[in-house]
Design a protein around this motif. Structure first.
Motif, PDB file in Angstrom:
ATOM      1  N   THR A  55      43.758  31.864  44.811  1.00 37.41           N
ATOM      2  CA  THR A  55      42.523  32.656  44.747  1.00 37.41           C
ATOM      3  C   THR A  55      42.794  34.112  44.382  1.00 37.41           C
ATOM      4  O   THR A  55      41.870  34.830  44.024  1.00 37.41           O
ATOM      5  CB  THR A  55      41.777  32.615  46.100  1.00 37.41           C
ATOM      6  OG1 THR A  55      42.616  33.207  47.115  1.00 37.41           O
ATOM      7  CG2 THR A  55      41.405  31.191  46.487  1.00 37.41           C
ATOM      8  N   HIS A  56      44.058  34.540  44.519  1.00 34.62           N
ATOM      9  CA  HIS A  56      44.451  35.921  44.231  1.00 34.62           C
ATOM     10  C   HIS A  56      45.857  35.951  43.653  1.00 34.62           C
ATOM     11  O   HIS A  56      46.672  35.085  43.975  1.00 34.62           O
ATOM     12  CB  HIS A  56      44.469  36.772  45.510  1.00 34.62           C
ATOM     13  CG  HIS A  56      43.129  36.996  46.112  1.00 34.62           C
ATOM     14  ND1 HIS A  56      42.422  36.009  46.757  1.00 34.62           N
ATOM     15  CD2 HIS A  56      42.361  38.117  46.171  1.00 34.62           C
ATOM     16  CE1 HIS A  56      41.288  36.495  47.197  1.00 34.62           C
ATOM     17  NE2 HIS A  56      41.212  37.780  46.855  1.00 34.62           N
ATOM     18  N   PRO A  78      41.311  37.888  41.217  1.00 36.30           N
ATOM     19  CA  PRO A  78      41.561  39.256  41.672  1.00 36.30           C
ATOM     20  C   PRO A  78      43.057  39.577  41.661  1.00 36.30           C
ATOM     21  O   PRO A  78      43.882  38.703  41.969  1.00 36.30           O
ATOM     22  CB  PRO A  78      41.031  39.263  43.107  1.00 36.30           C
ATOM     23  CG  PRO A  78      40.179  38.056  43.243  1.00 36.30           C
ATOM     24  CD  PRO A  78      40.691  37.063  42.248  1.00 36.30           C
ATOM     25  N   LEU A  79      43.371  40.808  41.342  1.00 36.65           N
ATOM     26  CA  LEU A  79      44.745  41.302  41.324  1.00 36.65           C
ATOM     27  C   LEU A  79      44.952  42.220  42.523  1.00 36.65           C
ATOM     28  O   LEU A  79      44.172  43.150  42.743  1.00 36.65           O
ATOM     29  CB  LEU A  79      45.014  42.072  40.032  1.00 36.65           C
ATOM     30  CG  LEU A  79      46.424  42.600  39.840  1.00 36.65           C
ATOM     31  CD1 LEU A  79      47.411  41.451  39.657  1.00 36.65           C
ATOM     32  CD2 LEU A  79      46.470  43.523  38.625  1.00 36.65           C
ATOM     33  N   ASP A 117      42.631  33.426  52.003  1.00 38.88           N
ATOM     34  CA  ASP A 117      43.027  33.660  50.615  1.00 38.88           C
ATOM     35  C   ASP A 117      44.345  32.958  50.336  1.00 38.88           C
ATOM     36  O   ASP A 117      45.249  32.941  51.173  1.00 38.88           O
ATOM     37  CB  ASP A 117      43.164  35.159  50.337  1.00 38.88           C
ATOM     38  CG  ASP A 117      41.831  35.890  50.338  1.00 38.88           C
ATOM     39  OD1 ASP A 117      40.784  35.226  50.215  1.00 38.88           O
ATOM     40  OD2 ASP A 117      41.846  37.125  50.477  1.00 38.88           O
ATOM     41  N   LYS A 118      44.443  32.376  49.154  1.00 33.25           N
ATOM     42  CA  LYS A 118      45.662  31.673  48.716  1.00 33.25           C
ATOM     43  C   LYS A 118      46.262  32.471  47.573  1.00 33.25           C
ATOM     44  O   LYS A 118      45.653  32.588  46.507  1.00 33.25           O
ATOM     45  CB  LYS A 118      45.324  30.249  48.308  1.00 33.25           C
ATOM     46  CG  LYS A 118      44.797  29.423  49.480  1.00 33.25           C
ATOM     47  CD  LYS A 118      44.606  27.994  49.088  1.00 33.25           C
ATOM     48  CE  LYS A 118      44.101  27.168  50.246  1.00 33.25           C
ATOM     49  NZ  LYS A 118      44.990  27.120  51.367  1.00 33.25           N
ATOM     50  N   VAL A 119      47.446  32.980  47.807  1.00 34.50           N
ATOM     51  CA  VAL A 119      48.013  34.010  46.947  1.00 34.50           C
ATOM     52  C   VAL A 119      49.223  33.517  46.164  1.00 34.50           C
ATOM     53  O   VAL A 119      50.129  32.888  46.713  1.00 34.50           O
ATOM     54  CB  VAL A 119      48.432  35.231  47.804  1.00 34.50           C
ATOM     55  CG1 VAL A 119      49.014  36.336  46.940  1.00 34.50           C
ATOM     56  CG2 VAL A 119      47.242  35.750  48.611  1.00 34.50           C
ATOM     57  N   GLU A 145      47.651  33.423  52.727  1.00 31.24           N
ATOM     58  CA  GLU A 145      48.794  32.506  52.597  1.00 31.24           C
ATOM     59  C   GLU A 145      49.426  32.660  51.220  1.00 31.24           C
ATOM     60  O   GLU A 145      48.714  32.658  50.207  1.00 31.24           O
ATOM     61  CB  GLU A 145      48.307  31.069  52.774  1.00 31.24           C
ATOM     62  CG  GLU A 145      49.346  30.017  52.477  1.00 31.24           C
ATOM     63  CD  GLU A 145      48.760  28.618  52.362  1.00 31.24           C
ATOM     64  OE1 GLU A 145      49.524  27.707  52.021  1.00 31.24           O
ATOM     65  OE2 GLU A 145      47.552  28.433  52.596  1.00 31.24           O
ATOM     66  N   VAL A 146      50.744  32.765  51.173  1.00 33.19           N
ATOM     67  CA  VAL A 146      51.458  32.766  49.902  1.00 33.19           C
ATOM     68  C   VAL A 146      51.663  31.307  49.497  1.00 33.19           C
ATOM     69  O   VAL A 146      52.386  30.567  50.152  1.00 33.19           O
ATOM     70  CB  VAL A 146      52.811  33.500  49.994  1.00 33.19           C
ATOM     71  CG1 VAL A 146      53.540  33.441  48.646  1.00 33.19           C
ATOM     72  CG2 VAL A 146      52.619  34.939  50.449  1.00 33.19           C
ATOM     73  N   VAL A 147      51.010  30.907  48.421  1.00 29.34           N
ATOM     74  CA  VAL A 147      51.097  29.530  47.930  1.00 29.34           C
ATOM     75  C   VAL A 147      52.395  29.329  47.153  1.00 29.34           C
ATOM     76  O   VAL A 147      53.014  28.271  47.235  1.00 29.34           O
ATOM     77  CB  VAL A 147      49.867  29.193  47.048  1.00 29.34           C
ATOM     78  CG1 VAL A 147      50.002  27.844  46.398  1.00 29.34           C
ATOM     79  CG2 VAL A 147      48.599  29.283  47.874  1.00 29.34           C
TER      80      VAL A 147
END
Length: 180
Positions: A55-56, A78-79, A117-119, A145-147
């Motif tokens: 998502t980001h 989004p960045l 958010d999934k980053v 969360e860092v995906v």
């Protein structure tokens, strides 16, 4: 145009004994002067994440910003910036870490991410993993969360990608260079 590892590697410059003796610095800046290489690298990452759950995109100061911005734009995401300490306005959180040749700290704005958010975390190079691990800590502190952690270059001998994977975070890189 498809990704050509040999072409991209031919564009990257290796600088010996920089920033200190014994270090081989893998300089990706020539990629930005070569539209063909820039397109290959950008497209390879965009294709990988086109239908992903992210998502980001969080990218690391400073070369990570360049590829991260292209990916965020093309993927309509989004960045989020992970910057050196003292560079972001407003309320921030920071995390210290060790580099392969010193110490540093990174920070994020406290409103950059939210729970759920999934980053995708992106940097140009993984060496010891300190920068990305510090960024993972910040992302987690914000409830996200860092995906996956992604990078153009991995230096596997320095074990950074292994350290990240040991936290249960997948790592994806386009290139690897043996040695330091």
């Amino acid at each position: 145009m498809s990704y050509d590892e040999f072409y991209v590697k031919s564009v990257i410059r290796s600088l010996h004994d920089w920033p200190e003796p014994g270090v081989i610095f893998r300089d990706v800046t020539p990629i930005f002067k070569d539209p063909k290489a820039m397109r290959m690298v950008s497209d390879a990452f965009i294709q990988r994440y086109l239908n992903s759950e992210i998502t980001h995109i969080a990218c690391v100061d400073a070369r990570g910003f360049l590829f991260g911005a292209i990916m965020a734009h093309q993927l309509n995401l989004p960045l989020v910036l992970v910057r050196k300490k003292g560079k972001l306005p407003g309320e921030t959180i920071h995390q210290e870490y060790e580099l392969e040749y010193g110490k540093a700290a990174v920070e994020m704005q406290t409103d950059a991410l939210s729970a759920g958010d999934k980053v995708l975390l992106f940097d140009d190079l993984i060496a010891t993993g300190g920068t990305l691990l510090a960024a993972c800590t910040l992302i987690n502190k914000l409830g996200a969360e860092v995906v996956e952690a992604a990078s153009l270059i991995d230096l596997p001998d320095l074990q950074g990608s292994t350290r990240i994977q040991e936290l249960g975070i997948p790592v994806f890189t386009l290139l690897a260079y043996e040695g330091n």
